[in-house]
Structures are given as C-alpha cells and as structure tokens.
Write a protein that holds these residues in place. Structure first.
Motif, mmCIF file in Angstrom:
data_model
loop_
_atom_site.group_PDB
_atom_site.id
_atom_site.type_symbol
_atom_site.label_atom_id
_atom_site.label_comp_id
_atom_site.label_asym_id
_atom_site.label_seq_id
_atom_site.Cartn_x
_atom_site.Cartn_y
_atom_site.Cartn_z
ATOM 1 N N GLY A 11 4.692 11.200 18.011
ATOM 2 C CA GLY A 11 3.527 10.610 17.913
ATOM 3 C C GLY A 11 3.054 10.093 19.178
ATOM 4 O O GLY A 11 1.848 9.209 19.366
ATOM 5 N N HIS A 12 3.605 10.661 20.372
ATOM 6 C CA HIS A 12 3.155 10.077 21.611
ATOM 7 C C HIS A 12 2.032 11.140 22.499
ATOM 8 O O HIS A 12 1.741 10.594 23.464
ATOM 9 C CB HIS A 12 4.369 9.752 22.690
ATOM 10 N N HIS A 13 1.998 12.165 21.684
ATOM 11 C CA HIS A 13 1.067 13.196 22.528
ATOM 12 C C HIS A 13 0.305 13.800 21.396
ATOM 13 O O HIS A 13 0.822 14.520 20.363
ATOM 14 C CB HIS A 13 1.840 14.137 23.194
ATOM 15 N N ALA A 14 -0.998 13.949 21.542
ATOM 16 C CA ALA A 14 -1.773 14.637 20.533
ATOM 17 C C ALA A 14 -1.685 16.381 20.889
ATOM 18 O O ALA A 14 -1.403 16.736 21.845
ATOM 19 C CB ALA A 14 -3.291 14.486 20.945
ATOM 20 N N VAL A 15 -1.731 17.174 19.866
ATOM 21 C CA VAL A 15 -1.530 18.496 19.967
ATOM 22 C C VAL A 15 -2.838 19.473 20.030
ATOM 23 O O VAL A 15 -3.786 18.954 19.297
ATOM 24 C CB VAL A 15 -0.427 19.235 18.994
ATOM 25 N N ARG A 16 -3.133 20.218 20.963
ATOM 26 C CA ARG A 16 -4.335 20.924 21.325
ATOM 27 C C ARG A 16 -4.400 22.156 20.112
ATOM 28 O O ARG A 16 -3.415 22.240 19.567
ATOM 29 C CB ARG A 16 -4.352 21.732 22.490
ATOM 30 N N VAL A 17 -5.538 22.200 19.854
ATOM 31 C CA VAL A 17 -5.858 23.239 18.483
ATOM 32 C C VAL A 17 -5.090 24.626 18.805
ATOM 33 O O VAL A 17 -4.729 24.964 17.592
ATOM 34 C CB VAL A 17 -7.311 23.641 18.397
ATOM 35 N N ASP A 18 -5.449 25.182 19.875
ATOM 36 C CA ASP A 18 -4.642 26.651 20.013
ATOM 37 C C ASP A 18 -3.207 26.260 19.991
ATOM 38 O O ASP A 18 -2.303 27.212 19.427
ATOM 39 C CB ASP A 18 -4.976 26.962 21.345
ATOM 40 N N ARG A 19 -2.434 25.276 20.395
ATOM 41 C CA ARG A 19 -0.980 25.131 20.162
ATOM 42 C C ARG A 19 -0.629 24.515 18.768
ATOM 43 O O ARG A 19 0.489 25.152 18.175
ATOM 44 C CB ARG A 19 -0.486 23.925 21.120
ATOM 45 N N LEU A 20 -1.421 24.156 18.142
ATOM 46 C CA LEU A 20 -1.448 23.828 16.628
ATOM 47 C C LEU A 20 -1.373 25.088 15.982
ATOM 48 O O LEU A 20 -0.321 25.416 15.095
ATOM 49 C CB LEU A 20 -2.478 22.861 16.044
ATOM 50 N N TRP A 21 -2.223 25.914 16.061
ATOM 51 C CA TRP A 21 -2.158 27.294 15.659
ATOM 52 C C TRP A 21 -0.836 28.025 15.961
ATOM 53 O O TRP A 21 -0.222 28.666 14.865
ATOM 54 C CB TRP A 21 -3.279 28.047 15.814
ATOM 55 N N ALA A 22 -0.508 28.000 17.008
ATOM 56 C CA ALA A 22 0.727 28.749 17.580
ATOM 57 C C ALA A 22 1.903 28.047 17.017
ATOM 58 O O ALA A 22 2.787 28.773 16.350
ATOM 59 C CB ALA A 22 1.053 28.354 19.044
ATOM 60 N N MET A 23 2.123 26.686 16.630
ATOM 61 C CA MET A 23 3.035 25.980 15.863
ATOM 62 C C MET A 23 3.048 26.446 14.652
ATOM 63 O O MET A 23 4.204 26.604 13.907
ATOM 64 C CB MET A 23 2.919 24.463 16.039
ATOM 65 N N CYS A 24 1.847 26.320 13.962
ATOM 66 C CA CYS A 24 1.715 26.863 12.391
ATOM 67 C C CYS A 24 2.349 28.363 12.209
ATOM 68 O O CYS A 24 2.940 28.693 11.371
ATOM 69 C CB CYS A 24 0.346 26.954 11.975
ATOM 70 N N ASP A 25 2.102 29.215 13.124
ATOM 71 C CA ASP A 25 2.605 30.589 13.062
ATOM 72 C C ASP A 25 4.024 30.533 13.176
ATOM 73 O O ASP A 25 4.677 31.061 12.390
ATOM 74 C CB ASP A 25 1.827 31.405 14.228
ATOM 75 N N ALA A 26 4.641 29.833 14.412
ATOM 76 C CA ALA A 26 6.039 29.614 14.467
ATOM 77 C C ALA A 26 6.693 29.061 13.338
ATOM 78 O O ALA A 26 7.904 29.468 13.023
ATOM 79 C CB ALA A 26 6.291 28.777 15.661
ATOM 80 N N LEU A 27 6.213 28.172 12.692
ATOM 81 C CA LEU A 27 6.623 27.372 11.632
ATOM 82 C C LEU A 27 6.440 27.976 10.050
ATOM 83 O O LEU A 27 6.775 27.446 9.119
ATOM 84 C CB LEU A 27 6.166 25.891 11.430
ATOM 85 N N ASP A 28 5.696 29.065 10.243
ATOM 86 C CA ASP A 28 5.245 29.773 9.038
ATOM 87 C C ASP A 28 4.576 29.037 7.829
ATOM 88 O O ASP A 28 5.071 28.837 6.836
ATOM 89 C CB ASP A 28 6.337 30.584 8.448
ATOM 90 N N VAL A 29 3.642 28.132 8.324
ATOM 91 C CA VAL A 29 2.979 27.211 7.419
ATOM 92 C C VAL A 29 1.336 27.265 7.948
ATOM 93 O O VAL A 29 1.178 27.639 9.056
ATOM 94 C CB VAL A 29 3.705 25.681 7.895
ATOM 95 N N THR A 30 0.547 27.056 6.970
ATOM 96 C CA THR A 30 -0.828 27.201 7.454
ATOM 97 C C THR A 30 -1.031 25.650 8.017
ATOM 98 O O THR A 30 -0.542 24.634 7.621
ATOM 99 C CB THR A 30 -2.023 27.606 6.101
ATOM 100 N N PRO A 31 -2.320 25.622 8.733
ATOM 101 C CA PRO A 31 -2.836 24.346 9.182
ATOM 102 C C PRO A 31 -2.934 23.332 7.795
ATOM 103 O O PRO A 31 -2.574 22.137 7.899
ATOM 104 C CB PRO A 31 -3.781 24.550 9.831
#
Length: 83
Positions: free
Chosen positions: A50-70
């Motif tokens: 919780g020390h850093h906000a995530v950019r939208v493009d990275r959030l989408w990439a994380m969702c893809d890597a984690l196999d989860v929808t936003p």
C-alpha cells in the motif's frame, strides 16, 4: 468519518492485499509478477504494502498475469479495505 487521505490509503492497502493474496493463490513470486508487468520485485512489494499506487496499464498487466478480472480484483480489495 475518515478523511480523504485515510480513505485513499485504505483503498491502496486493500488493493495491495488483494494483489498479494491472488499472487500467492496462483503461485507467483513478487519477482515473477514484477517481470510480467515490467516493474520488478521492489515495485510489486510497494504496491502490495500500500505504499505505491498502480498505474492502470500495469493493473491490467497484473490482472492478466494473475488470471483475474479488474472487477474481481477490486471486489477483493473492497473486502480487504473493510477489515
């Protein structure tokens, strides 16, 4: 009533905990997730804590890597924020 900054921090923390829980659920290390999103292990650690906000493009990439929808990730984050 929580202040605006307190709500922001609670939401960042909740999102970080949701990302961390899902990352562990799918068996990825912080380093592996960082490589998948182009941010590195330290970046993932800061987001999860919780020390850093995530950019939208990275959030989408994380969702893809984690196999989860936003939507699923934000729903989990909301639950963590309530705790």
């Amino acid at each position: 009533m929580p202040t605006r900054e307190r709500r922001r921090q609670d939401r960042l923390t909740g999102l970080g905990l949701a990302i961390q829980a899902r990352r562990k659920e799918v068996g990825l290390s912080q380093e592996q997730l960082g490589e998948a999103v182009g941010g590195g292990q330290v970046h993932v650690s800061r987001i999860e804590n919780g020390h850093h906000a995530v950019r939208v493009d990275r959030l989408w990439a994380m969702c893809d890597a984690l196999d989860v929808t936003p939507a699923e990730l934000f729903a989990a984050a909301a639950e963590f924020s309530k705790a």
